[in-house]
Each structure stands twice: as C-alpha cells, then as structure tokens.
Design a protein around this motif. Structure first.
Motif, PDB file in Angstrom:
ATOM      1  N   PHE A  31       0.800  -1.218   0.000  1.00 15.43           N
ATOM      2  CA  PHE A  31       0.000   0.000   0.000  1.00 15.43           C
ATOM      3  C   PHE A  31       0.839   1.279   0.000  1.00 15.43           C
ATOM      4  O   PHE A  31       0.791   2.059  -0.940  1.00 15.43           O
ATOM      5  N   VAL A  32       1.619   1.495   1.050  1.00 13.32           N
ATOM      6  CA  VAL A  32       2.499   2.658   1.077  1.00 13.32           C
ATOM      7  C   VAL A  32       3.642   2.492   0.070  1.00 13.32           C
ATOM      8  O   VAL A  32       4.090   3.463  -0.550  1.00 13.32           O
ATOM      9  N   CYS A  33       4.092   1.257  -0.101  1.00 15.19           N
ATOM     10  CA  CYS A  33       5.275   0.973  -0.931  1.00 15.19           C
ATOM     11  C   CYS A  33       5.201   1.557  -2.348  1.00 15.19           C
ATOM     12  O   CYS A  33       6.149   2.225  -2.779  1.00 15.19           O
ATOM     13  N   PRO A  34       4.116   1.361  -3.111  1.00 14.96           N
ATOM     14  CA  PRO A  34       4.110   1.907  -4.467  1.00 14.96           C
ATOM     15  C   PRO A  34       4.157   3.428  -4.501  1.00 14.96           C
ATOM     16  O   PRO A  34       4.718   4.008  -5.435  1.00 14.96           O
ATOM     17  N   THR A  35       3.621   4.088  -3.478  1.00 16.43           N
ATOM     18  CA  THR A  35       3.705   5.551  -3.459  1.00 16.43           C
ATOM     19  C   THR A  35       5.155   5.987  -3.350  1.00 16.43           C
ATOM     20  O   THR A  35       5.566   6.995  -3.952  1.00 16.43           O
ATOM     21  N   GLU A  36       5.947   5.255  -2.600  1.00 18.84           N
ATOM     22  CA  GLU A  36       7.363   5.587  -2.455  1.00 18.84           C
ATOM     23  C   GLU A  36       8.142   5.300  -3.734  1.00 18.84           C
ATOM     24  O   GLU A  36       8.983   6.103  -4.159  1.00 18.84           O
ATOM     25  N   LEU A  86       6.072  -4.569 -11.750  1.00 22.16           N
ATOM     26  CA  LEU A  86       6.501  -3.589 -12.755  1.00 22.16           C
ATOM     27  C   LEU A  86       5.560  -3.559 -13.958  1.00 22.16           C
ATOM     28  O   LEU A  86       5.486  -2.554 -14.669  1.00 22.16           O
ATOM     29  N   ASN A  87       4.852  -4.648 -14.171  1.00 21.09           N
ATOM     30  CA  ASN A  87       3.917  -4.722 -15.288  1.00 21.09           C
ATOM     31  C   ASN A  87       2.464  -4.516 -14.861  1.00 21.09           C
ATOM     32  O   ASN A  87       1.547  -4.816 -15.625  1.00 21.09           O
ATOM     33  N   THR A  88       2.280  -3.999 -13.658  1.00 21.16           N
ATOM     34  CA  THR A  88       0.946  -3.660 -13.170  1.00 21.16           C
ATOM     35  C   THR A  88       0.778  -2.150 -13.229  1.00 21.16           C
ATOM     36  O   THR A  88       1.644  -1.398 -12.769  1.00 21.16           O
ATOM     37  N   ALA A  89      -0.305  -1.701 -13.826  1.00 21.41           N
ATOM     38  CA  ALA A  89      -0.533  -0.275 -14.045  1.00 21.41           C
ATOM     39  C   ALA A  89      -0.596   0.497 -12.730  1.00 21.41           C
ATOM     40  O   ALA A  89      -1.020  -0.032 -11.692  1.00 21.41           O
ATOM     41  N   LYS A  90      -0.175   1.744 -12.808  1.00 15.67           N
ATOM     42  CA  LYS A  90      -0.179   2.621 -11.641  1.00 15.67           C
ATOM     43  C   LYS A  90      -1.578   2.761 -11.057  1.00 15.67           C
ATOM     44  O   LYS A  90      -1.749   2.757  -9.829  1.00 15.67           O
ATOM     45  N   ASP A  91      -2.598   2.876 -11.921  1.00 17.57           N
ATOM     46  CA  ASP A  91      -3.969   3.054 -11.421  1.00 17.57           C
ATOM     47  C   ASP A  91      -4.570   1.761 -10.883  1.00 17.57           C
ATOM     48  O   ASP A  91      -5.710   1.726 -10.462  1.00 17.57           O
ATOM     49  N   ASN A  92      -3.741   0.688 -10.889  1.00 13.27           N
ATOM     50  CA  ASN A  92      -4.164  -0.570 -10.286  1.00 13.27           C
ATOM     51  C   ASN A  92      -3.214  -0.950  -9.141  1.00 13.27           C
ATOM     52  O   ASN A  92      -3.111  -2.109  -8.771  1.00 13.27           O
ATOM     53  N   GLY A  93      -2.522   0.055  -8.607  1.00 11.39           N
ATOM     54  CA  GLY A  93      -1.625  -0.174  -7.479  1.00 11.39           C
ATOM     55  C   GLY A  93      -0.239  -0.663  -7.860  1.00 11.39           C
ATOM     56  O   GLY A  93       0.547  -1.034  -6.981  1.00 11.39           O
ATOM     57  N   GLY A  94       0.085  -0.645  -9.159  1.00 11.06           N
ATOM     58  CA  GLY A  94       1.367  -1.165  -9.613  1.00 11.06           C
ATOM     59  C   GLY A  94       2.438  -0.111  -9.739  1.00 11.06           C
ATOM     60  O   GLY A  94       2.226   1.071  -9.461  1.00 11.06           O
ATOM     61  N   ILE A  95       3.610  -0.539 -10.210  1.00 13.31           N
ATOM     62  CA  ILE A  95       4.750   0.366 -10.338  1.00 13.31           C
ATOM     63  C   ILE A  95       5.216   0.456 -11.793  1.00 13.31           C
ATOM     64  O   ILE A  95       6.393   0.699 -12.050  1.00 13.31           O
TER      65      ILE A  95
END
Length: 211
Positions: free
Chosen positions: A49-54, A87-96
């Motif tokens: 949860f916090v991790c992708p924001t960082e 890395l292959n998960t979209a940002k708007d789906n919680g990915g990086i």
C-alpha cells in the motif's frame, strides 16, 4: 548498531531491471567502480500500500538524483518474478509500471540481515532455553546513502506505516557534496545555496548571531 561511517557490506544480490532483465548488483561496487553516490531504499513488500507511493516518488525525482551523480536502487525480499509482475501492473491498479531504476531481490536475506533491518522479533522458548527469531521476515523502510568510496554517510529506518520524504534525501546528498567539495559543515535546515560554516567555535558563533 549504526553503520554510518563504515563501508557498505560487500554483498552481491539478485536484481531486476525495468525491462525484466535478471541482474546481479553489488551496491559497494556500483559506488566505487562508477564513482557515484548510491541511494538504496528498502520497502517491506511488493503489491502493498504505502510501498508503491514511495517507488513512484523516487521515480519522479530520478532526474534530480542523476544530476547529483547519484544512482537510485530499490530493494525488498521479494523475488525477481514478483518484482516483474509488479513492474507490469498499471499505476492506477496499485502497480509500479514506469519505474526505471533496478530493484534488488534479497530473497536469501543476506544483505538485509547484514544491515540489521529485518522485521524479526526475538522471543524466548522455555522448552529449549534458547532465543527464537519470529516475525514477518520483511524489511523496515530503511534508506542508505553511500558515497563514491563506498562509505555509508546516511542511514534511516522508518516503521512500516511511515512513508519517506524523497526531498530530504536530495537535501542530504547536496549537503554531503558541499562538505566534500567546500570543506565546510552544514547547519540545521541547510539547503543548497544557503550559508554553511567552518568547523570551529567562531564560525558557529557568527552563524548563530546572524540567523
């Protein structure tokens, strides 16, 4: 025990690039051989949860770190395969998706153990009269700044719920570079372009009287 002032551990770890290439990275060698500063930041776990924001915050500041001759590396104890899926998960789906710096995959926990940043509590088992390690075996939000000689000049560790302020690490790189190049020391709240001090009593007194 703090590692500030010591050489970064000479340990090579699996890693992955944004393109999915499997790598082997030794942070000490990256710093010394390439004559770069290295910012290594650890986060607890992929797909949290916090991790992708960082990770996105460090990506947004990547150009600023490059201007300062500083390499950014992320790290957790997840595998390269899990990193690649994230890395292959979209940002708007919680990915990086869009993160371009390498990610360490410290699955053996050799490096995180050497740094002492694993979330492992010590418990006592009365039956065996021995200490047992219990915990989640993921890392805290630890951050290391390493200079061109491989020396750690900053370390910090956040508890799991507390995200980092990326701008503070840019400030620390600026301050350390000022010390390296100017031979001055940096007072509290120093930022690039502000007044620094000589490391003596008179300089400190003059600084305090003018601020």
């Amino acid at each position: 025990m703090s590692l500030v002032g010591r050489k970064f551990p000479n340990i090579t770890v699996d890693a992955i690039s944004e393109m999915g290439d499997n790598l082997r990275i030794n942070v000490l060698e990256e710093a010394v051989k390439n004559k770069k500063k290295v910012l290594l930041f650890w986060y607890p776990k992929d797909f949290t949860f916090v991790c992708p924001t960082e990770l996105h915050a460090f990506q947004a500041a990547l150009g600023e770190f490059k201007k300062r001759n500083t390499m950014v590396i992320g790290a957790s104890c997840d595998t390269n395969e899990v990193h690649f899926a994230w890395l292959n998960t979209a940002k708007d789906n919680g990915g990086i998706e869009g993160v371009t710096y390498p990610l360490l995959a410290d699955t053996t926990r050799n490096l995180s153990s050497a740094l002492g940043i694993l979330d492992v509590a010590v418990d006592f088992d009365e039956d065996y009269e021995d200490e047992l390690l219990v915990g989640s075996n993921v890392t805290y939000r630890a951050t290391y700044l390493v200079d061109e000689d491989g020396k750690i000049f900053h370390e910090s560790v956040n508890d799991m719920p507390l995200g980092r302020n990326v701008n503070e690490y840019l400030r620390l790189v600026d301050a350390y570079t000022h010390v390296q190049t100017k031979g001055e020391v940096c007072p509290a709240n120093w930022e690039e372009g502000k007044e620094a001090m000589s490391a003596d009593r008179l300089s400190t007194a003059a600084y305090l009287s003018s601020n």
